[in-house]
Design an enzyme around this catalytic site. Structure first.
Site, PDB file in Angstrom:
ATOM      1  N   ASN A 196       5.490 -13.675 -15.342  1.00 42.34           N
ATOM      2  CA  ASN A 196       5.523 -12.391 -16.050  1.00 42.34           C
ATOM      3  C   ASN A 196       6.772 -12.320 -16.911  1.00 42.34           C
ATOM      4  O   ASN A 196       7.558 -13.265 -16.946  1.00 42.34           O
ATOM      5  CB  ASN A 196       5.439 -11.228 -15.053  1.00 42.34           C
ATOM      6  CG  ASN A 196       6.597 -11.248 -14.071  1.00 42.34           C
ATOM      7  OD1 ASN A 196       7.747 -11.131 -14.468  1.00 42.34           O
ATOM      8  ND2 ASN A 196       6.294 -11.421 -12.789  1.00 42.34           N
ATOM      9  N   LYS A 233       6.143   4.713  -3.216  1.00 35.03           N
ATOM     10  CA  LYS A 233       6.446   3.292  -2.944  1.00 35.03           C
ATOM     11  C   LYS A 233       7.584   3.162  -1.936  1.00 35.03           C
ATOM     12  O   LYS A 233       7.572   2.301  -1.066  1.00 35.03           O
ATOM     13  CB  LYS A 233       6.792   2.582  -4.256  1.00 35.03           C
ATOM     14  CG  LYS A 233       6.818   1.090  -4.134  1.00 35.03           C
ATOM     15  CD  LYS A 233       6.762   0.405  -5.480  1.00 35.03           C
ATOM     16  CE  LYS A 233       5.376   0.494  -6.110  1.00 35.03           C
ATOM     17  NZ  LYS A 233       5.295  -0.173  -7.404  1.00 35.03           N
ATOM     18  N   LYS A 237       7.044   1.124   1.449  1.00 34.11           N
ATOM     19  CA  LYS A 237       7.809  -0.092   1.745  1.00 34.11           C
ATOM     20  C   LYS A 237       8.858   0.159   2.818  1.00 34.11           C
ATOM     21  O   LYS A 237       9.549  -0.772   3.242  1.00 34.11           O
ATOM     22  CB  LYS A 237       8.492  -0.602   0.479  1.00 34.11           C
ATOM     23  CG  LYS A 237       7.522  -0.870  -0.668  1.00 34.11           C
ATOM     24  CD  LYS A 237       7.615  -2.268  -1.198  1.00 34.11           C
ATOM     25  CE  LYS A 237       6.564  -2.471  -2.278  1.00 34.11           C
ATOM     26  NZ  LYS A 237       6.420  -3.832  -2.698  1.00 34.11           N
TER      27      LYS A 237
HETATM   28  O1  C5P Z   1       4.639  -3.225  -4.962  1.00 38.61           O
HETATM   29  P1  C5P Z   1       5.511  -3.481  -6.107  1.00 38.61           P
HETATM   30  O2  C5P Z   1       5.417  -4.872  -6.652  1.00 38.61           O
HETATM   31  O3  C5P Z   1       5.446  -2.466  -7.207  1.00 38.61           O
HETATM   32  O4  C5P Z   1       6.987  -3.312  -5.483  1.00 38.61           O
HETATM   33  C1  C5P Z   1       8.131  -3.558  -6.195  1.00 38.61           C
HETATM   34  C2  C5P Z   1       9.278  -3.847  -5.278  1.00 38.61           C
HETATM   35  O5  C5P Z   1       8.867  -4.697  -4.217  1.00 38.61           O
HETATM   36  C3  C5P Z   1      10.379  -4.597  -5.974  1.00 38.61           C
HETATM   37  O6  C5P Z   1      11.584  -4.275  -5.318  1.00 38.61           O
HETATM   38  C4  C5P Z   1       9.991  -6.048  -5.735  1.00 38.61           C
HETATM   39  O7  C5P Z   1      11.099  -6.925  -5.831  1.00 38.61           O
HETATM   40  C5  C5P Z   1       9.426  -6.007  -4.352  1.00 38.61           C
HETATM   41  N1  C5P Z   1       8.348  -6.964  -4.096  1.00 38.61           N
HETATM   42  C6  C5P Z   1       8.546  -8.001  -3.220  1.00 38.61           C
HETATM   43  N2  C5P Z   1       7.525  -8.870  -2.945  1.00 38.61           N
HETATM   44  C7  C5P Z   1       6.330  -8.710  -3.523  1.00 38.61           C
HETATM   45  C8  C5P Z   1       6.102  -7.677  -4.418  1.00 38.61           C
HETATM   46  C9  C5P Z   1       7.128  -6.816  -4.689  1.00 38.61           C
HETATM   47  O8  C5P Z   1       9.664  -8.146  -2.711  1.00 38.61           O
HETATM   48  N3  C5P Z   1       5.362  -9.577  -3.248  1.00 38.61           N
END
Ligand code: C5P
Length: 423
Positions: free
Chosen positions: A229, A362, A366
């Protein structure tokens, strides 16, 4: 029709203060070929907003002229302890009282030995000995041949200088003017500038061990293609630098990006989300703060081909099957260290709309105490950004600014929520 100048969103930011604005630095040169680099350093300090007064030893004047430094600094250079320009004839007192720091670059092996002995037979040594220990810090950038640097006498002297309260900025490695290769080169001007800026930063994270993820991940399709990306890693690298400046021990776990490692930061390069998770797990157990800025790919190709996928001329396309990547942040946030409050976790969220609501949701999903929201398309690859900090108490806006400024502001916010074990 009136002409409208093209605009860039990155220009809509109020001028930010220069990093060394208000600082008065005594840039001091001793004898060594690295004196030629001090000219660039002088310019860099001034560009960063400092005022610079140059002091040279007699030996330094064999390598470069005072005229060069007068022109660069806009001030006459001092080199003589009997300088008649000083009404009280005490240049060593006047100069050292007016300075925010004394930076000796290059600092020769002989001058290091002189400092250790507390000798005072020329203006620079006199000035260093006369400096108020509590208010005029001494920073030295050694520069010498590798054998001289490795010699036990020099190493002993450097350790003693540090014990006496000086900050030794380290040396570079590589090809030396004498034709030999090894340790002992003076650090490059931009490295020294970074170290001087870091020196002045408040040590709000002293004693903290910080792990930062940054950049994109790369999920292989075959040996030559993959899915990634547009994350540049700039925000994560800026945060790693700011955390180091604030006194933390920092490990930066970076996906594929083309950015140089901030000074003093340990860097681990990874490719895929699974690599990143492994590197994070290896480091997180000894960390006190985890900051997940990486744009981790949500999915990876379930069975990447070990050979390049070829067109077969029939127009048929490969059918890729995806599987979900591990959530690195959620994994760390559910570890015993995080659940017991020994590891403070910070997440990022790149959204396209309804930032506050999505970021708060979020954060809860998380299970992290602090989540930093930004608008993805306005942030990826740019030098500027705006952040919205979301925690249990509500939201705090960090308005549009350079990622460098935002990183420092975020580090302050993290330090406020996460008391330093060293304080
Ligand atoms: O779920 P999303 O990708 O939007 O979440 C973003 C946050 O989660 C960021 O802090 C990103 O670094 C972390 N992330 C992660 N592992 C993933 C996806 C996101 O640590 N597979």
């Amino acid at each position: 029709m009136t002409y409208q100048a093209p605009t860039s969103p990155d220009l809509h930011v109020a001028d930010e203060p220069l990093e060394l604005a208000g600082k008065h630095i005594l840039l001091c040169l001793t004898g060594g070929i690295a004196c030629y680099k001090a000219a660039e350093l002088c310019r860099a300090l001034i560009k960063a907003g400092a005022t610079v007064q140059v002091v040279m030893t007699e030996a330094a004047e064999q390598f470069i002229t005072a005229v060069t430094f007068q022109a660069l600094s806009g001030r006459p250079v001092y080199s003589n302890q009997w300088d008649k320009r000083e009404a009280n004839n005490m240049a060593h007192i006047n100069l050292s009282r007016a300075a925010d720091a004394i930076l000796i670059a290059p600092c020769s092996a002989d001058f290091i030995a002189k400092l250790v002995q507390g000798r005072a037979d020329d203006l620079l040594s006199l000035m260093c000995l006369a400096r108020p220990l509590g208010s005029t810090p001494l920073l030295i950038a050694p520069a010498m041949n590798r054998e001289m640097y490795a010699h036990p006498a020099t190493q002993r002297n450097l350790a003693q200088l540090q014990a006496d309260g000086a900050t030794v900025l380290g040396v570079g490695t590589g090809f030396q003017a004498c034709g030999e290769t090894g340790d002992g080169r003076m650090l490059e001007p931009e490295q020294l500038l970074e170290d001087v800026i870091a020196f002045f930063a408040p040590k709000l994270l002293l004693g903290q061990r910080v792990v930062v993820t940054a950049g994109p991940t790369y999920e292989a399709i075959d040996p030559v293609r993959g899915i990634t990306n547009l994350s540049s890693g700039k925000m994560g690298f800026a945060i790693a630098r700011a955390a180091h400046e604030a006194g933390a021990q920092v490990t930066l776990i970076a996906g594929p990006v083309s950015l140089s490692t901030p000074r003093g930061v340990d860097r681990i390069d990874v490719k895929s989300a699974e690599n990143m998770l492994q590197a994070v797990i290896n480091k997180a157990h000894e960390a006190t703060i985890f900051i997940a800025t990486a744009a981790v790919a949500d999915w990876r190709v379930a069975a990447p081909s070990d050979r390049k996928l070829k067109k077969d001329g029939t127009g048929s396309t490969p059918q890729l099957v995806f599987e979900e990547n591990p959530d690195i942040l959620a994994t760390v946030a559910s570890s015993p260290a995080a659940l017991q409050g020994r590891l403070f976790c910070v997440g990022f969220a790149a959204e396209s709309h309804d930032l506050a609501a999505h970021a708060q949701a979020k954060r809860l999903r998380k299970n992290v105490p602090l989540l930093v929201g930004n608008i993805g398309p306005a942030a990826f690859g740019k030098d500027h950004n705006a952040l919205l900090l979301v925690d249990a108490a509500g939201t705090t806006e960090l308005p549009r600014a350079s990622k460098r400024s935002l990183a420092r502001a975020l580090v302050n916010e993290i330090a406020r929520r996460c008391p330093s074990p060293a304080q």
